[in-house]
Write a protein that holds these residues in place. Structure first.
Motif: not given
Length: 139
Positions: A14-15, A68-74
């Motif tokens: 995320p960062s 962003a889609a990957f980070l929504q799940k992870n």
């Protein structure tokens, strides 16, 4: 066609700013590049050198980014993909297509400045795989 050297492991985060201290202070990485935007792929990228490959830290540039889609799940991030080098991207693309592999888009220029494409995880043992033309003049 044979896969070449493992060029990098893509790690979504995320960062990047928050991830760098982990790689520097915990993992002892000394070769940490400057983060840079790759708008064509919707990501910010930072390479971390290790003795035998690189870690590619990837952060979404916005909500439309595939990261962003990957980070929504992870939400904490994690391994996103593996990247292997090949000597000729067109030859590799043709070979994967002959094998019936699903390619995610057409070849385009990646973070190392060479052509890349992705192969669907379902065709690669569950692992999103980036195929990258070897950089001219070495790694």
């Amino acid at each position: 066609m044979h896969l070449g050297r493992l060029n990098h492991v893509g790690v979504a985060t995320p960062s990047i700013t928050d991830a760098i201290p982990y790689w520097r202070d915990v993992m002892g990485a000394t070769g940490i590049g400057e983060p840079f935007d790759l708008p064509a792929q919707g990501v910010k990228v930072c390479f971390v050198d290790t003795p035998n490959t690189q870690i590619e830290l990837i952060e979404p540039l916005g909500p439309e980014s595939p990261i962003a889609a990957f980070l929504q799940k992870n939400p904490a991030g994690g391994q996103h993909h593996l990247c292997y080098e090949v000597p000729d991207i067109a030859e590799a693309k043709a070979w994967f297509e002959e094998q019936g592999a699903r390619l995610l888009g057409e070849p385009r220029i990646g973070a190392h400045g060479t052509p890349i494409f992705f192969v669907h995880p379902r065709d690669m043992g569950g692992v999103l795989t980036e195929i990258m033309e070897s950089p001219r003049g070495g790694h």
